[in-house]
Design an enzyme around this catalytic site. Structure first.
Site, PDB file in Angstrom:
ATOM      1  N   THR A  62       0.909  -0.776   0.198  1.00  0.00           N
ATOM      2  CA  THR A  62      -0.203  -0.149   0.238  1.00  0.00           C
ATOM      3  C   THR A  62       0.497   1.595   0.300  1.00  0.00           C
ATOM      4  O   THR A  62       0.270   2.805   0.545  1.00  0.00           O
ATOM      5  CB  THR A  62      -0.867   0.249   1.653  1.00  0.00           C
ATOM      6  OG1 THR A  62      -0.301   0.372   2.255  1.00  0.00           O
ATOM      7  CG2 THR A  62      -1.815  -1.008   1.041  1.00  0.00           C
ATOM      8  N   TRP A  63       1.986   1.100  -0.260  1.00  0.00           N
ATOM      9  CA  TRP A  63       3.185   2.339  -0.246  1.00  0.00           C
ATOM     10  C   TRP A  63       2.568   3.275  -1.637  1.00  0.00           C
ATOM     11  O   TRP A  63       2.006   3.090  -2.127  1.00  0.00           O
ATOM     12  CB  TRP A  63       4.507   1.834  -0.496  1.00  0.00           C
ATOM     13  CG  TRP A  63       5.278   3.276  -0.300  1.00  0.00           C
ATOM     14  CD1 TRP A  63       6.330   3.791  -0.114  1.00  0.00           C
ATOM     15  CD2 TRP A  63       5.459   3.806  -2.050  1.00  0.00           C
ATOM     16  NE1 TRP A  63       6.538   4.993  -0.308  1.00  0.00           N
ATOM     17  CE2 TRP A  63       6.523   5.097  -1.295  1.00  0.00           C
ATOM     18  CE3 TRP A  63       5.569   4.184  -3.245  1.00  0.00           C
ATOM     19  CZ2 TRP A  63       7.043   6.133  -2.308  1.00  0.00           C
ATOM     20  CZ3 TRP A  63       5.768   4.558  -4.053  1.00  0.00           C
ATOM     21  CH2 TRP A  63       6.882   6.098  -3.677  1.00  0.00           C
ATOM     22  N   TYR A  93       4.162   5.546   5.801  1.00  0.00           N
ATOM     23  CA  TYR A  93       3.968   5.934   3.837  1.00  0.00           C
ATOM     24  C   TYR A  93       2.463   6.847   4.326  1.00  0.00           C
ATOM     25  O   TYR A  93       1.625   6.592   4.830  1.00  0.00           O
ATOM     26  CB  TYR A  93       2.494   4.307   4.088  1.00  0.00           C
ATOM     27  CG  TYR A  93       3.935   2.953   3.604  1.00  0.00           C
ATOM     28  CD1 TYR A  93       4.864   2.956   3.342  1.00  0.00           C
ATOM     29  CD2 TYR A  93       3.081   1.953   3.455  1.00  0.00           C
ATOM     30  CE1 TYR A  93       6.668   2.330   3.362  1.00  0.00           C
ATOM     31  CE2 TYR A  93       3.967   1.230   3.380  1.00  0.00           C
ATOM     32  CZ  TYR A  93       5.268   1.270   3.345  1.00  0.00           C
ATOM     33  OH  TYR A  93       6.385  -0.272   2.646  1.00  0.00           O
ATOM     34  N   ARG A 114       8.407  -2.054  -9.204  1.00  0.00           N
ATOM     35  CA  ARG A 114       8.071  -0.764  -9.599  1.00  0.00           C
ATOM     36  C   ARG A 114       7.013  -1.085 -10.864  1.00  0.00           C
ATOM     37  O   ARG A 114       7.017   0.551 -11.942  1.00  0.00           O
ATOM     38  CB  ARG A 114       8.313  -0.089  -9.116  1.00  0.00           C
ATOM     39  CG  ARG A 114       9.080  -0.403  -7.418  1.00  0.00           C
ATOM     40  CD  ARG A 114       9.578   0.867  -7.309  1.00  0.00           C
ATOM     41  NE  ARG A 114       9.572   0.644  -5.968  1.00  0.00           N
ATOM     42  CZ  ARG A 114      10.680   0.779  -4.822  1.00  0.00           C
ATOM     43  NH1 ARG A 114      11.506   0.985  -5.105  1.00  0.00           N
ATOM     44  NH2 ARG A 114      11.116   0.708  -3.483  1.00  0.00           N
TER      45      ARG A 114
HETATM   46  P1  NAP Z   1       5.553  -2.875  -6.817  1.00  0.00           P
HETATM   47  O1  NAP Z   1       4.381  -4.051  -6.297  1.00  0.00           O
HETATM   48  O2  NAP Z   1       6.932  -3.826  -7.466  1.00  0.00           O
HETATM   49  O3  NAP Z   1       4.678  -2.697  -8.370  1.00  0.00           O
HETATM   50  C1  NAP Z   1       3.818  -1.669  -8.137  1.00  0.00           C
HETATM   51  C2  NAP Z   1       3.319  -0.391  -9.957  1.00  0.00           C
HETATM   52  O4  NAP Z   1       3.014  -2.260 -10.387  1.00  0.00           O
HETATM   53  C3  NAP Z   1       2.460  -0.366  -9.530  1.00  0.00           C
HETATM   54  O5  NAP Z   1       3.183   1.326 -10.547  1.00  0.00           O
HETATM   55  C4  NAP Z   1       0.966  -0.433 -10.120  1.00  0.00           C
HETATM   56  O6  NAP Z   1       0.424   0.071 -10.512  1.00  0.00           O
HETATM   57  C5  NAP Z   1       1.633  -1.753 -11.186  1.00  0.00           C
HETATM   58  N1  NAP Z   1       0.781  -3.381 -11.316  1.00  0.00           N
HETATM   59  C6  NAP Z   1       0.232  -3.786 -10.366  1.00  0.00           C
HETATM   60  N2  NAP Z   1      -0.295  -5.073 -10.365  1.00  0.00           N
HETATM   61  C7  NAP Z   1      -0.451  -4.516 -12.290  1.00  0.00           C
HETATM   62  C8  NAP Z   1      -0.689  -5.463 -12.969  1.00  0.00           C
HETATM   63  N3  NAP Z   1      -1.157  -6.953 -12.781  1.00  0.00           N
HETATM   64  N4  NAP Z   1      -0.074  -5.816 -13.900  1.00  0.00           N
HETATM   65  C9  NAP Z   1       0.030  -4.023 -14.390  1.00  0.00           C
HETATM   66  N5  NAP Z   1       1.118  -3.221 -13.868  1.00  0.00           N
HETATM   67  C10 NAP Z   1       0.971  -4.061 -12.124  1.00  0.00           C
HETATM   68  O7  NAP Z   1       6.379  -1.965  -6.241  1.00  0.00           O
HETATM   69  P2  NAP Z   1       5.815  -1.471  -4.831  1.00  0.00           P
HETATM   70  O8  NAP Z   1       5.002  -0.392  -4.743  1.00  0.00           O
HETATM   71  O9  NAP Z   1       7.769  -0.450  -4.610  1.00  0.00           O
HETATM   72  O10 NAP Z   1       5.771  -2.370  -3.740  1.00  0.00           O
HETATM   73  C11 NAP Z   1       5.198  -3.565  -3.057  1.00  0.00           C
HETATM   74  C12 NAP Z   1       4.691  -2.795  -1.618  1.00  0.00           C
HETATM   75  O11 NAP Z   1       6.006  -3.769  -1.180  1.00  0.00           O
HETATM   76  C13 NAP Z   1       4.768  -1.454  -1.583  1.00  0.00           C
HETATM   77  O12 NAP Z   1       3.493  -0.849  -1.832  1.00  0.00           O
HETATM   78  C14 NAP Z   1       4.555  -1.301   0.311  1.00  0.00           C
HETATM   79  O13 NAP Z   1       3.868  -1.792   1.059  1.00  0.00           O
HETATM   80  C15 NAP Z   1       6.171  -2.736   0.495  1.00  0.00           C
HETATM   81  N6  NAP Z   1       7.389  -1.823   0.482  1.00  0.00           N
HETATM   82  C16 NAP Z   1       7.579  -2.057   1.099  1.00  0.00           C
HETATM   83  C17 NAP Z   1       9.509  -1.427   1.512  1.00  0.00           C
HETATM   84  C18 NAP Z   1      10.553  -1.751   2.618  1.00  0.00           C
HETATM   85  O14 NAP Z   1      11.323  -0.735   2.692  1.00  0.00           O
HETATM   86  N7  NAP Z   1       9.916  -2.300   3.400  1.00  0.00           N
HETATM   87  C19 NAP Z   1       9.627  -1.158   0.259  1.00  0.00           C
HETATM   88  C20 NAP Z   1       9.287  -0.381  -0.726  1.00  0.00           C
HETATM   89  C21 NAP Z   1       7.736  -1.292  -1.508  1.00  0.00           C
HETATM   90  P3  NAP Z   1      -1.219   0.329 -10.717  1.00  0.00           P
HETATM   91  O15 NAP Z   1      -0.929   0.951  -8.606  1.00  0.00           O
HETATM   92  O16 NAP Z   1      -1.555   1.665 -11.061  1.00  0.00           O
HETATM   93  O17 NAP Z   1      -1.924  -0.493 -10.152  1.00  0.00           O
END
Ligand code: NAP
Length: 265
Positions: A16-17, A51, A195
């Site tokens: 949910t970031w 976040y 991402r």
């Molecule tokens: P991610 O999940 O790798 O990528 C998110 C991106 O992918 C968004 O632009 C999303 O678009 C797109 N997407 C999702 N499903 C898709 C699909 N079926 N087809 C095409 N595009 C798709 O990146 P992230 O947000 O960095 O990582 C996920 C989560 O990990 C975060 O939200 C957070 O909760 C966590 N996180 C944790 C840390 C940490 O330090 N612990 C760091 C980074 C992230 P839409 O939003 O437009 O659907």
């Protein structure tokens, strides 16, 4: 399965970031996306106090209000709050924003260079004994830091380490992933779709047709192929949520997993 707990969690959850920062239609869309994801079985939701300065937790709280029991709720405390007293206060503030009595998984967001890990873990164990937290996890911890965090606790076990992992970000494969596998610590893969930067057109069409999967589904299947990994893609679009929820209906064979691993090396 989460760590050694016997607790069953969804292999694909939801990150949910960046969510909860907007108002109006965008916010409504994010809320609907989270609710749809829960309905489709992606009950593992990951958020963090940092976040959007708590706005993501507030959004998650709204999304789960009527379905708390269908959700495995994970949030994180930031290193600035790793002091014993600060950590207890942070947890209360997260519970308030989330509108819940307990957090399923409370994670240390990053290692701290300032606060002694022993003080931090004492606070985490206190939260477990008060019933505010069920399980304790870490995030962005190396093997050494994970061991130190574990050894700083007397009653609880670390169940997870949340780290970056995708087919194009594979640093954890050398040391951390084998360690977690051996010690039965669940790896929570963040940014599993890098991402949105993975070159999806590299995946052979023949493979997609054979599994009847989209490229994104193959990537999520790939990242959760090693035993202890679950993935938390973030999707604010409804169609993305639906697509992601079907990622592990069919599992890649070992042979195809290896072939894809080589292709993106
Ligand atoms: P991610 O999940 O790798 O990528 C998110 C991106 O992918 C968004 O632009 C999303 O678009 C797109 N997407 C999702 N499903 C898709 C699909 N079926 N087809 C095409 N595009 C798709 O990146 P992230 O947000 O960095 O990582 C996920 C989560 O990990 C975060 O939200 C957070 O909760 C966590 N996180 C944790 C840390 C940490 O330090 N612990 C760091 C980074 C992230 P839409 O939003 O437009 O659907």
């Amino acid at each position: 399965m989460l760590g050694r707990t016997g607790e069953r969690v969804s292999v694909i959850g939801m990150g949910t970031w960046g969510m909860g920062n907007s108002a109006g239609e965008k916010r409504k869309g994010e809320l609907m996306a989270l609710q749809k994801g829960i309905e489709l079985g992606m009950g593992f939701i990951d958020t963090a106090e940092s976040y959007g300065d708590g706005k993501s937790e507030t959004l998650v709280g709204e999304a789960i209000r009527d379905v708390r029991d269908d959700v495995f709720l994970a949030t994180k405390v930031a290193p600035d709050h790793f002091n014993y007293e600060d950590l207890l206060k942070s947890c209360e503030a997260s519970l308030e924003r989330l509108g819940v009595d307990y957090i399923d998984l409370y994670q240390l967001h990053w290692p701290s260079t300032r606060v002694r890990i022993q003080d931090t873990m004492r606070a985490m164990e206190e939260l477990v004994s008060r019933g505010k937290v069920r399980y304790i996890g870490v995030s962005n911890f190396s093997v050494e830091q994970t061991v130190e965090a574990q050894e700083s606790m007397s009653k609880s076990e670390l169940v997870s380490n949340q780290v970056q992992y995708s087919i194009t970000s594979r640093e954890i494969e050398t040391e951390l992933l084998p360690f977690c596998e051996k010690d039965k610590i669940t790896v929570i893969a963040y940014s599993p779709l890098d991402r949105g930067r993975i070159q999806l057109n590299k995946i052979p069409k023949e493979l997609l047709a054979r599994y009847e999967m989209t490229p994104t589904q193959v990537m999520l299947d790939w990242v959760t192929h090693p035993r202890p990994v679950i993935a938390i893609p973030k999707a604010s679009r409804l169609d993305h949520v639906e697509e992601n929820s079907m990622s592990v209906d069919v599992r890649l064979s070992d042979e195809d997993y290896q072939a894809l691993s080589k292709l993106f090396q």
